[in-house]
Design a protein around this motif. Sequence first.
Motif, PDB file in Angstrom:
ATOM      1  N   GLY A   1      -7.504  -8.818   0.912  1.00  0.00           N
ATOM      2  CA  GLY A   1      -6.265  -9.425   0.598  1.00  0.00           C
ATOM      3  C   GLY A   1      -5.086  -8.605   0.636  1.00  0.00           C
ATOM      4  O   GLY A   1      -3.805  -8.994   0.319  1.00  0.00           O
ATOM      5  N   ALA A   2      -5.347  -7.506   0.884  1.00  0.00           N
ATOM      6  CA  ALA A   2      -4.234  -6.446   0.955  1.00  0.00           C
ATOM      7  C   ALA A   2      -4.407  -5.342   2.076  1.00  0.00           C
ATOM      8  O   ALA A   2      -5.622  -5.243   2.451  1.00  0.00           O
ATOM      9  CB  ALA A   2      -4.034  -5.595  -0.434  1.00  0.00           C
TER      10      ALA A   2
ATOM     11  N   SER B   1      -0.960  -2.462  -0.275  1.00  0.00           N
ATOM     12  CA  SER B   1       0.047  -3.276  -0.211  1.00  0.00           C
ATOM     13  C   SER B   1       0.008  -4.224  -1.496  1.00  0.00           C
ATOM     14  O   SER B   1      -1.135  -4.698  -1.930  1.00  0.00           O
ATOM     15  CB  SER B   1       0.172  -4.222   1.073  1.00  0.00           C
ATOM     16  OG  SER B   1      -0.762  -4.906   1.031  1.00  0.00           O
TER      17      SER B   1
ATOM     18  N   GLU C   1       0.850  -7.678  -3.136  1.00  0.00           N
ATOM     19  CA  GLU C   1       1.210  -9.021  -2.671  1.00  0.00           C
ATOM     20  C   GLU C   1       2.351  -9.624  -3.574  1.00  0.00           C
ATOM     21  O   GLU C   1       3.323 -10.480  -3.045  1.00  0.00           O
ATOM     22  CB  GLU C   1      -0.086  -9.753  -2.886  1.00  0.00           C
ATOM     23  CG  GLU C   1      -1.389  -9.605  -2.065  1.00  0.00           C
ATOM     24  CD  GLU C   1      -2.382 -10.422  -2.249  1.00  0.00           C
ATOM     25  OE1 GLU C   1      -2.677 -10.603  -3.357  1.00  0.00           O
ATOM     26  OE2 GLU C   1      -3.115 -11.059  -1.320  1.00  0.00           O
TER      27      GLU C   1
ATOM     28  N   GLU D   1       6.700  -7.943  -1.686  1.00  0.00           N
ATOM     29  CA  GLU D   1       6.853  -7.614  -0.475  1.00  0.00           C
ATOM     30  C   GLU D   1       7.139  -6.458  -0.346  1.00  0.00           C
ATOM     31  O   GLU D   1       8.388  -6.031  -0.498  1.00  0.00           O
ATOM     32  CB  GLU D   1       7.566  -8.723   0.222  1.00  0.00           C
ATOM     33  CG  GLU D   1       7.493  -8.701   1.704  1.00  0.00           C
ATOM     34  CD  GLU D   1       8.122 -10.111   2.426  1.00  0.00           C
ATOM     35  OE1 GLU D   1       8.433 -10.150   3.504  1.00  0.00           O
ATOM     36  OE2 GLU D   1       8.616 -10.773   1.787  1.00  0.00           O
TER      37      GLU D   1
END
Length: 224
Positions: A39-40, A59, A61, A64
């Motif tokens: 998910g990243a 990253s 979530e 952004e």
Amino acid sequence: PRNPRMIAFCSNTRGAWEICLLPDFEREPDRVVVVSEAGAESLHPSWSPDGRHLVYCASDEADEGGWTLKVWEAETGRTRVLEGVDGFLPEWSPRDNRIVFQRMRRRGTWEAALWTLEYENGAVRNVTALFAGEGWAAINPSWSPDARHIVFATVAKSRARAPLFHEPDDLWVLRADGSRATRLTTSPASDGMPAWGADGRIYFVSDREGGPFRIWSIVPRLPE
């Protein structure tokens, strides 16, 4: 560092960037284990000196364009998020529990600064700004083998390359406490991604001599 046959790297073979391990590249060169969470986008793994932890950036979530630091524990397989610490391109000190990383001076801007933190027993301590300036960025930090100095690249700090915000200009070095910043290169070329070798040389990427980007090295003159 502890087990030289175990290599950490990032790969986007499955679409997103993930942190992967080759547990034993000599005996099982085709066995790859993914250790980052799904998910990243996850990048830039760096081992702790004892080989028990792996820090990397992922990253965020919830933000952004933002990045957070995570630590994977080799013994338990658990991943800890370093809460309250947004950061990019972390590198673990080769001698102790300090981690150097780049952090945006203000969210949503390209101006990055150098920071350090201490990681101990799952807790973050002494988050400290080392080097920053207005209108330019400090990026790509890397420790010296003795952990007394940090080399890094700058963006838009060199007068000759000040209008260029998409690539680095010169290499700099400072003491681990953030003092005595000294410029190492003055070429009009783009010098970036420095890495300190065990032989004392600094290896970096540059498009010197008007050609393609290649690997170069220098013997640094260090601030005392």
